[in-house]
Enzyme design. Structure first.
Site: not given
Ligand code: NOJ
Length: 603
Positions: A245, A313
């Site tokens: 993310d 790894e």
């Molecule tokens: C990207 C994620 O896909 C989204 O749903 C989220 O709100 C933001 N990152 C923050 O983590």
């Protein structure tokens, strides 16, 4: 790594440019082909990866929120669909202020979704069906409920606990002005002030997203070590990889300088620049455009090199996929250099309009950019953050990624046109070489739920923009499995609860309504995935086919001819086309021509 160019590239045939005349194109002459040379055979290079949004997939305990046992119970449907892997959006312990992207314990399952044992069962069942499992890792920020943050709040300014996060003193004589002018992706300021134990106002902390999601300080080795442990925790359990993310956000520019984003910056991006209609990057500025001080900083790369080595790894080609809203693609390619991540979502492709000239450039640019570092391109049309492509592709107005649409949005889509384009777009996407991501529900042709009642909306974007932006709830409504039963079978035990209300007219989209029905969207996806695997399109070579006109995408990949008509008039098919040679059609054909908003695969 080199790009191979076919030596026999003849002049294109007379192209249909005015959109009214048609020629009878042949499929014998090809434009230069671009392909990867010297890549390995890892599964993820060509995989179709299905995104499960756990809270909206399948609910086993009737609380209206999908869960891990619910997913396990439904995995055979995904095996029948023909996907290679699933990516699970976060199911870890979380107060759910951002639907799980606010993690309070990275190494446990939130009781809403089940237990670690439930996860192990899911993993074993998926592996038994030949489906790999990728989990979501959220390293940019934690939840404000995470013990690390609670300890930081309880500790004094300047303490090691505070150094885990981005705490700063405020500006001004009393420290009551924010440390800088940064804005949260979800709207409003990116800083929240703390309160000292004696009740006086204290330091501020940075949150690029909701105030319940404090940003970690990735310059701090302590943070890096904790995440190595988290990666190992899930790798030891047997996961096949991670979707990472906000993989462009971990490092912030030193000094945290003020920055005002352009008015048209999308939510997760902020620095996304549109792809031009001319292929090729011809200036350093385009190659490396200025980025906000909180996105795409060079320092992120050493973190991913470290993770690359850690994953190496482990046996079995474990994968890291970057969620990085970075453009141009030449810059995004740095996330997938041979010693960094393996894949990055191609949001440039997702963001392209329903336009053949634009898509041709995006496809060429994608293959060239990713090939230059030995990575496959990925392709994606929908996910839990954007308007579903069965609606987006027929929108009559621009819609920033993440902003969502609702009853008062301009240019609301015609659902018939939207679905037709979505089926053509997917047919095209699944024929491209590389790896493709499919978001749950798109195989049912689900549109965005535009008419969700305001009081049902839960996305922080909706609240933080004071209802100016609808946010992302419309693409997150629990998916329909069966017609004419409570919650369309989302509740496995016949329960009607559903954390977002489902529209009344979704019987026709239910999986069971489409199963075995010729021409249904579900059967179209199944056919495309089966043929893609049989014909090895994921590892193929794309050759453009000339002569179909400006508004048509036409290419060949591993012996399959793919034609998608994005114009307004029908396009004549190659003279040699016979009914037996038609492998797949996104719509039924009228005569020997390909109607507008239709794609076809020919043997
Ligand atoms: C990207 C994620 O896909 C989204 O749903 C989220 O709100 C933001 N990152 C923050 O983590």
């Amino acid at each position: 790594m080199t790009i191979e160019t076919s030596p026999e590239s003849g002049p294109p045939e007379a192209a249909v440019t005015d959109g009214t005349t048609t020629t009878s194109p042949t499929t014998t002459e090809a434009e230069p082909a671009t392909t990867l040379v010297g890549t390995g055979g890892e599964w993820w290079r060509s995989a179709v990866i299905y995104q499960i949004y756990p809270r909206s997939f399948s609910d086993s305990d009737g609380d209206g929120i999908g869960d891990l046992p619910g997913i396990t119970a439904r995995l055979t449907a995904l095996s029948e669909l023909g996907v290679d892997a699933v990516w699970l959006s976060p199911f870890m312990t979380s107060p759910q202020h951002d639907a799980g992207y606010d993690v309070a314990d990275y190494c446990d399952v939130d009781p809403l979704f089940g237990t670690l044992e439930d996860f192990d069962r899911l993993l074993a069942t998926a592996h038994g069906l030949g489906i790999r499992v990728i989990v979501d890792l959220v390293p940019n920020h934690t939840s404000w409920d995470h013990a690390w943050f609670r300890e930081a709040l309880a500790a004094a300014p300047g303490s090691p606990e505070r150094a885990r996060y981005m705490f700063r003193d405020g500006k001004g004589p009393n420290g009551d002005e924010m440390p800088n002018n940064w804005e949260s992706v979800f709207g409003g300021p990116a800083w929240e002030r703390t309160t000292n134990p004696d009740g006086t106002p204290g330091q501020w902390y940075l949150h690029l997203f909701d105030k319940s999601q404090p940003d970690l300080d990735w310059e701090n080795p302590w943070v890096r070590e904790r995440f190595r442990e988290i990666l190992r925790f899930w790798l030891d359990r047997g996961v096949d990889g991670f979707r990472v993310d906000v993989a462009h956000g971990l490092i912030k520019e030193a000094g945290l300088p003020d920055y005002t984003p352009p008015a048209d910056a999308g939510s997760m991006g902020g620095g996304v620049v549109p792809v031009g209609l001319e292929p090729g990057i011809d200036s350093d500025a385009e190659l490396d455009p200025p980025t906000p001080p909180y996105w795409a900083q060079d320092g992120v790369h050493e973190i991913y090199r470290d993770w690359h080595d850690l994953l190496a790894e482990y046996e079995g080609d474990r994968v890291l996929c970057a969620e990085a809203w970075v453009e141009p693609l030449t810059k995004l390619a740095r996330w997938v250099r041979p010693d960094e991540m393996h894949q990055a979502f191609n949001f440039t492709y997702l963001s392209a309009g329903w336009s053949a000239p634009e898509l041709r450039v995006v496809i060429d640019t994608s293959i060239a950019a990713f090939s230059s570092v030995g990575a496959p391109s990925t392709w994606v049309l929908s996910n839990h953050d954007v308007v579903r492509h069965a609606s987006r592709l027929a929108l009559g107005a621009d819609n920033l990624q993440g902003a969502g649409i609702g009853p008062k949005s301009p240019g609301l889509p015609d659902p018939v046109v939207g679905l037709r384009r979505a089926r053509a777009a997917t047919s095209l996407m699944l024929a491209l070489p590389g790896s493709a991501y499919v978001y749950q529900g798109e195989e049912l042709g689900l549109p965005e739920d535009i008419y969700l009642p305001d009081e049902a909306r839960q996305d922080p974007t909706w609240f933080r923009t004071h209802h100016e932006k609808y946010g992302r709830d419309g693409c997150r409504v629990p998916i329909p499995w069966e017609p004419q039963v409570p919650s369309y079978g989302f509740g496995l035990e016949g329960t009607s609860a559903s954390w977002l209300p489902q529209p009344d007219d979704w019987d026709r989209f239910a999986r069971a309504s489409q199963e075995g029905v010729a021409g249904s969207t579900l059967e179209l996806y199944k056919l495309a995935l089966r043929l893609r695997a049989e014909r090895q399109l994921g590892t193929g070579v794309l050759e453009w086919l000339p002569g179909y006109g400006e508004n048509v995408i036409a290419f060949r990949n591993n012996g399959v001819t793919v034609i998608a008509n994005m114009g307004e008039t029908a396009v004549e098919l190659p003279v040699e086309t016979t009914p037996d040679g038609i492998l797949l059609m996104s719509e039924a054909l009228t005569e020997a021509a390909l109607p507008p908003d239709t794609a076809i695969w020919l043997a």
